[in-house]
Design an enzyme around this catalytic site. Sequence first.
Site, PDB file in Angstrom:
ATOM      1  CG  ASP A  69      -2.191   0.791   0.999  1.00 44.03           C
ATOM      2  OD1 ASP A  69      -3.229   0.501   1.608  1.00 44.03           O
ATOM      3  OD2 ASP A  69      -2.150   1.738   0.179  1.00 44.03           O
ATOM      4  CD  GLU A 114      -6.872   5.657   2.578  1.00 40.64           C
ATOM      5  OE1 GLU A 114      -6.688   5.933   1.387  1.00 40.64           O
ATOM      6  OE2 GLU A 114      -5.949   5.282   3.317  1.00 40.64           O
TER       7      GLU A 114
HETATM    8  C1  GLC Z   1      -4.511   4.207  -0.067  1.00 42.94           C
HETATM    9  C2  GLC Z   1      -5.362   3.026   0.323  1.00 42.94           C
HETATM   10  C3  GLC Z   1      -5.463   1.952  -0.727  1.00 42.94           C
HETATM   11  C4  GLC Z   1      -5.326   2.557  -2.108  1.00 42.94           C
HETATM   12  C5  GLC Z   1      -3.925   3.130  -2.215  1.00 42.94           C
HETATM   13  C6  GLC Z   1      -3.693   3.833  -3.571  1.00 42.94           C
HETATM   14  O1  GLC Z   1      -3.789   4.667   1.042  1.00 42.94           O
HETATM   15  O2  GLC Z   1      -5.064   2.389   1.565  1.00 42.94           O
HETATM   16  O3  GLC Z   1      -6.726   1.302  -0.552  1.00 42.94           O
HETATM   17  O4  GLC Z   1      -5.530   1.566  -3.100  1.00 42.94           O
HETATM   18  O5  GLC Z   1      -3.616   4.055  -1.171  1.00 42.94           O
HETATM   19  O6  GLC Z   1      -4.493   4.984  -3.664  1.00 42.94           O
END
Ligand code: GLC
Length: 644
Positions: free
Chosen positions: A315, A505
Amino acid sequence: MPRATPILTGTLLLCVATLADAAGTDSIVQAWPTRPSVRDAALEARVEAALKGLSLRQKIGQMTQPEIRAITPDEVRDYAIGTVLNGGGGWPGQDRNATPARWRALSEQFQAAARQATPGVPLLWGTDAVHGHNNVRGATLFPHHIALGATRDADLVRDIGRATASAVRASGLHWTFAPTLAVVQDVRWGRTYESFGADPALVRRLGQAEVEGLQDGLAQGRGVLATAKHFIADGGTRRGIDQGVSHATATELAQVHGAGYLGALDAGVQTVMASFSSWTDSAGYVEHGKMHGNAALLTGVLKDRLAFDGLVVSDWDGIAQLPGCTVDDCPAAINAGIDIVMVPFHWKPFIANTVKAVEQGRIPMARIDDAVRRILRVKFGVGMQPAVPATVEAMQAPELARRAVRESLVLLKNRPGLLPLRPTARVLVVGAAADSLPHQSGGWSLTWQGRDTTNADFPQGTTLLAALRQRLGGPQVAFDADGSRSDPARFDAVVAVLAESPYAEGEGDIRITDNLRHSRRQPQDLALLQRVAGRGAPVVTLLYSGRPLYVNDLANHSDAFIAAWLPGSEGAGLVDALVAPADGRPWPGFTGRLPFPWPAGPCQFSSHEAKPWWPVGGGLSGKETQAGGKLLPEPADPQPICPL
Ligand code: GLC
């Protein structure tokens, strides 16, 4: 009895620790079913041939994923980069109004540059198309996962996957970081709305359907790569703290949090994203640390036990959270099983540091080759020529989204006979959110947080207010945002729309010093209902929210109360449930049923509350003839701090 020397003691302790660790890993792995490994000989031969032709730097370039704001096509060529992403709020030229053609043009530039560096090896562009192609202006925004969970309709979810894939391909991209397969345990988590619900079986069924839809026609340029995320137990963190610690036994990890992954693997998912969260085995209170460094789960379970032969992507800067790691240097994550590192902005030092780590033996070459084999295996299964035109129309499926909205609504309270509203009804609409596509869509809608946008950013969208005017006729519908300038008695009904402020988030986490009472964060919503309730017209309240909330005070000022979740761009789906069909067809009523319990108190944030207002699966059809429940109880202290 000879005294054991310190060396002997140390060796014995090391052996015991290693044995214990092996036993621990075994118990973790054995909690999962086995799956057969299926390989295609021709594909494997193509992978091996391509791997042989790559230098170490080219291999590390395949494993590096920068953000489009931090790299040019020339740098893609010069550093032999194999994949890029746009994060939420990342657009070509940082232009939120970039057309599909402009997205496609940039993708083709990245692609051409990559092929110059590594002939025959394509580049993949990943994006968070999590409720339609939500980063691109004009794309249909579907209801978020929590609403799809309320539909329980796998065929609908599969069709939404197909429509989303079409939209992503129209923009020239190849990969979406979806579906989220969290089985949420505490709805204070800011990502609750990205989950299908609290029932592992439902998450498995809908997750499988979404992957089937997204990856349908992958080799033919119609489908896109899906991502099972976030592995694992992202939705199990204590108190719903984003990126926190999940306490679960190895069995719960497999049978609760792992359910969605078994469905996604059955659907042939090609990529998995590691979770920011950590895991503590609640059986022996063993802290296993951050998932990005957990070899037992990323490799022992996912790649070995479950025979996953696709790729694991980290991530966003997730490697930086591992002990001993930084945002641009983390052999531990790669050794644990991360194959592509999402390193949005620090990708140049990351490449240099990782090459050095391999040269110094801190990352075995065999691990690099395994990662690159997985990346090549995935890439060679993707038809790189889009079979979808680069048009806004190819990113839209309004009727499908409208159906999803209607099927997702959950009626929690009703007065018999109140719904459906007659087509001739005169309606007073109140609540600013009734005319707000940002509130109707929530996070991950053009911008990451779903904020800093207006209706003008969503030309394809229809608010509830606009849809009601279209359905009943403008003169029959009045709008008074705060309800202060109208007399409800002059209308047949009041439609009130309440809403959470958009979030994504951790920014959406409800802190442990707060509670689930919606009116605590949005006091104007209670004031609004107090202004219009009991003044000569029944009140139909809809709540736009990313999770269940404590609403007794609001429901007690409503004659009907509807959980509308985050419907997205197609407000007409709301009106299809509220108003009787114009053509005399029978009214479908409310078919949505709760994917999470609905709380009876401000501290009922668990997915396993014993006495909620409504349990999982709860909800009314609207056709009941019995009068709805009595006034809901309200606690003496309206603002309790919930027990830890
Ligand atoms: C974010 C998320 C993830 C996402 C990634 C790219 O922090 O946790 O779900 O796919 O970054 O945007």
